[in-house]
Design an enzyme around this catalytic site. Structure first.
Site, mmCIF file in Angstrom:
data_model
loop_
_atom_site.group_PDB
_atom_site.id
_atom_site.type_symbol
_atom_site.label_atom_id
_atom_site.label_comp_id
_atom_site.label_asym_id
_atom_site.label_seq_id
_atom_site.Cartn_x
_atom_site.Cartn_y
_atom_site.Cartn_z
ATOM 1 C CG PHE A 351 -3.590 -1.591 2.489
ATOM 2 C CD1 PHE A 351 -4.420 -1.254 1.427
ATOM 3 C CD2 PHE A 351 -3.628 -2.749 3.374
ATOM 4 C CE1 PHE A 351 -5.042 -2.632 1.021
ATOM 5 C CE2 PHE A 351 -4.251 -3.687 2.914
ATOM 6 C CZ PHE A 351 -4.959 -3.832 1.850
ATOM 7 C CD GLU A 352 -4.899 -0.259 10.153
ATOM 8 O OE1 GLU A 352 -4.125 -0.635 11.160
ATOM 9 O OE2 GLU A 352 -5.797 0.262 10.223
ATOM 10 C CB ILE A 353 -8.306 -5.432 5.068
ATOM 11 C CG1 ILE A 353 -8.173 -4.758 3.658
ATOM 12 C CG2 ILE A 353 -9.853 -6.106 4.889
ATOM 13 C CD1 ILE A 353 -8.182 -5.314 2.432
ATOM 14 C CG HIS A 388 -3.209 0.551 14.525
ATOM 15 N ND1 HIS A 388 -3.920 0.519 13.218
ATOM 16 C CD2 HIS A 388 -3.735 1.427 15.511
ATOM 17 C CE1 HIS A 388 -5.195 1.383 13.806
ATOM 18 N NE2 HIS A 388 -4.976 2.003 14.763
#
Ligand code: GTP
Ligand code: NAG
Ligand code: NAG
Ligand code: NAG
Ligand code: NAG
Ligand code: MG
Length: 523
Positions: A351-353, A388
């Site tokens: 999950f990343e925004i 990341h």
């Protein structure tokens, strides 16, 4: 007859006793119940998921639900240049549809952000068709170029590379021998942002096949991030398995030093700092990796020093620690490098925004190339999540990152699910479906909590990661609640204090041996 009367009297006496006991028993029962309730409440209050975690640095954008129509009609609001992004195989279609249905129901039926699908092979017509049917927005499909997907292993043959993977499998490293998994990790670490479809957006929200959302997201997360100057958002922050990344931190730190990268305050979220004792000599500091070792090491120092000063004849008690220490090397805390170590925390990147240019920039590209050249994507099983996280730590400050605490999310065995915000108003019940397939009949949402953040959440029973694996959550909170996170970290202990304490203990323990000479002189 008399006998019967006596029996009756006894019976009524007994009943009277009992009835006298009833109120007492009731009071006792109530009191016990009260104690139990208080204990449960205290225990719950101690859970991270029950606490208010907002700080000056980062807070939930909107507690509970917002009125979507009003929100979108606001003159300040504007849609962002953003996409959902999913890497998937044709064979994963059912899981892909599950994810799409979930995100559409809980968010995208109101916002219609487009979807971008990537695959190392062509997407099949069935896949394209099925996907286009369930979403309420545009969809694009991309195929990866080989150099973005393959695992380069310069200087090594294919069979040597395969052997490296096999060995990781033999050592029981999760997905260690799975080449596709290594490729996927490398792709998300260093290539996804180079794809032209991804580059055509400013923001992305990463999805995976088989994920679920538990709450409605009634505001636009891209817009809020833009508004608040946030650049990266997460929902789950946990510890990585050490065996997958033994050399990652050392390699990262070497990059930082060689290229003189001025790391941001986010660096603190991911590192232990060993400057634990101020005023200590470096010979002694090299033996100390954890606070519990400080007193022991200083005591050994005192013991050995006493032996050296007095000679063996006068202080034989020092011999054993001296031999022990001579045999020993500086402890192999292999990742301790320049007095720092990776604490294994990472944003769970499935999950990343985030902004695409967080990765699509010169510094991050150089960082990835450096890691790639070190071979970590095949000699070890570096995941895109720790890559990341450490990559972001080179560039960002804590305040650039947002915790989407109000987004309930599940992927494989882990989930985060917020408590509902205390918003029992119309807005909470104002759910409306833009498509009949999202109609809800008798929806039963979770109870609200004063400290809750969620909108119309319905959480699975099991404990979420905030409570199950709280360590990294605490590190996050401790860091973001600091007013000035760039202030140098303070050493936890003062050498002179601990030395005095160790010396006192030493003098008591060795009193006899140390004063034996005095006794003989006195005799
Ligand atoms: N196209 C394609 N996608 C892949 C490949 N390997 C993994 N993926 C995708 O990469 C993402 C993550 O891979 P998974 O193997 O599910 O890894 P994971 O989600 O961390 O692990 P699980 O908990 O086992 O699901 C998913 O979206 C997969 O569909 C591959 O060989 N080809
Ligand atoms: C969206 O952002 C990308 C990357 O910055 C840019 O190339 C593209 O033109 C933008 N699209 C729109 C519609 O603004
Ligand atoms: C003990 O520590 C002090 C201070 O770091 C150092 O100068 C000394 O050499 C040490 N002694 C031994 C025996 O290690
Ligand atoms: C140690 O013992 C020797 C005799 O064995 C004595 O001559 C010497 O003074 C002692 N030294 C100390 C520092 O106590
Ligand atoms: C991080 O904060 C420092 C100090 O406040 C500032 O100089 C730096 O520009 C910030 N970095 C980013 C990426 O905003
Ligand atoms: Mg998966």
């Amino acid at each position: 007859m008399r006998y019967a009367r006596r029996l009756l009297r006894r019976l009524s006496d007994a009943l009277e006793d009992v009835s006298a006991l009833v109120p007492a028993a009731l009071i006792a029962l109530c009191f016990t119940a009260y104690l139990i309730m208080t204990a449960i409440r205290a225990q719950q209050a101690a859970l991270v998921s029950h606490q208010d975690r907002d700080t000056v640095t980062d807070a939930t954008f909107h507690q509970g639900c917002v009125d979507i129509a009003g929100y979108q009609a606001s003159p300040d609001y504007y849609r962002q240049n953003a996409t959902f992004l999913m890497l998937a195989r044709n064979s994963e279609l059912p899981d892909v549809l599950e994810s799409l249905n979930s995100i559409e129901e809980h968010f995208n039926q109101w916002y219609h952000y487009p979807f971008t699908f990537l695959n190392d092979e062509e997407f099949s017509p069935e896949f394209r068709q099925a996907v286009a049917q369930v979403v309420s927005a545009d969809v694009s499909f991309g195929t990866l170029s080989q150099d973005h997907w393959d695992l380069p292993h310069e200087g090594y043959s294919d069979s040597q590379a395969q052997e490296a993977l096999d060995q990781q499998g033999d050592r029981g490293i999760l997905y260690g021998s799975n080449a596709a998994y290594h490729k996927m990790c490398r792709f998300f670490s260093g290539a996804f942002y180079k794809h032209p479809l991804v580059r055509s957006y400013q923001w992305y929200w990463r999805l995976e096949p088989g994920v679920r959302f538990f709450c409605d997201l009634t505001y636009d997360p891209f817009f809020e991030m833009q508004l608040k100057g946030k650049r990266y958002g997460f929902t789950i922050l946990i510890s990585e398995l050490y065996d997958t990344v033994p050399r990652l931190f050392r390699t990262t730190l070497r990059f930082v030093q060689e290229q003189h990268v001025p790391v941001g305050s986010l660096w603190r979220l991911f590192t232990y700092d060993y400057h634990m004792v101020s005023g200590i000599g470096s010979d002694l500091a090299s033996f100390i990796n954890h606070p519990h070792q400080i007193l022991d090491e200083i005591t050994t120092n005192i013991t050995v020093q006493t032996l050296l000063d007095r000679g063996l004849a006068n202080f034989s008690a020092g011999l054993r620690p001296l031999i022990k220490r001579a045999r020993r090397k500086v402890p192999l805390s292999e990742d301790k490098f320049d007095d720092q170590e990776y604490n294994l925390c990472h944003f769970w990147s499935n999950f990343e925004i985030a902004r695409v240019d967080l990765f699509d920039n010169d510094l991050y590209r150089r960082y990835f190339d450096y890691l790639d050249a070190a071979g970590g994507f095949w000699l070890e099983r570096w995941g895109d999540a720790p890559v990341h996280s450490l990559g972001l730590a080179l560039m960002l400050n804590l305040s650039d990152v947002h915790y989407f605490r109000d987004i309930g999310y599940k992927h494989s065995s882990l989930h985060h699910c917020p408590k509902n915000a205390p918003q029992q108003t119309d807005v909470f019940n104002q759910y409306y479906a833009t498509d009949p397939k999202w109609d809800r009949h008798n929806p039963k949402y979770d109870k609200a909590l004063d400290t809750g953040t969620g909108c119309r959440c319905k959480c699975p029973e099991k404990q979420g990661v905030e409570d199950r694996a709280s360590y990294c959550q605490h590190v996050w909170h401790d860091n973001v609640k600091a007013i000035d996170p760039m202030e140098p970290r303070k050493a936890l202990y003062k050498f002179s204090d601990i030395y005095a304490q160790a010396k006192e203990k030493f003098l008591i323990e060795h009193h006899r041996e140390l004063h034996r000479g005095d006794d003989t002189a006195g005799d």
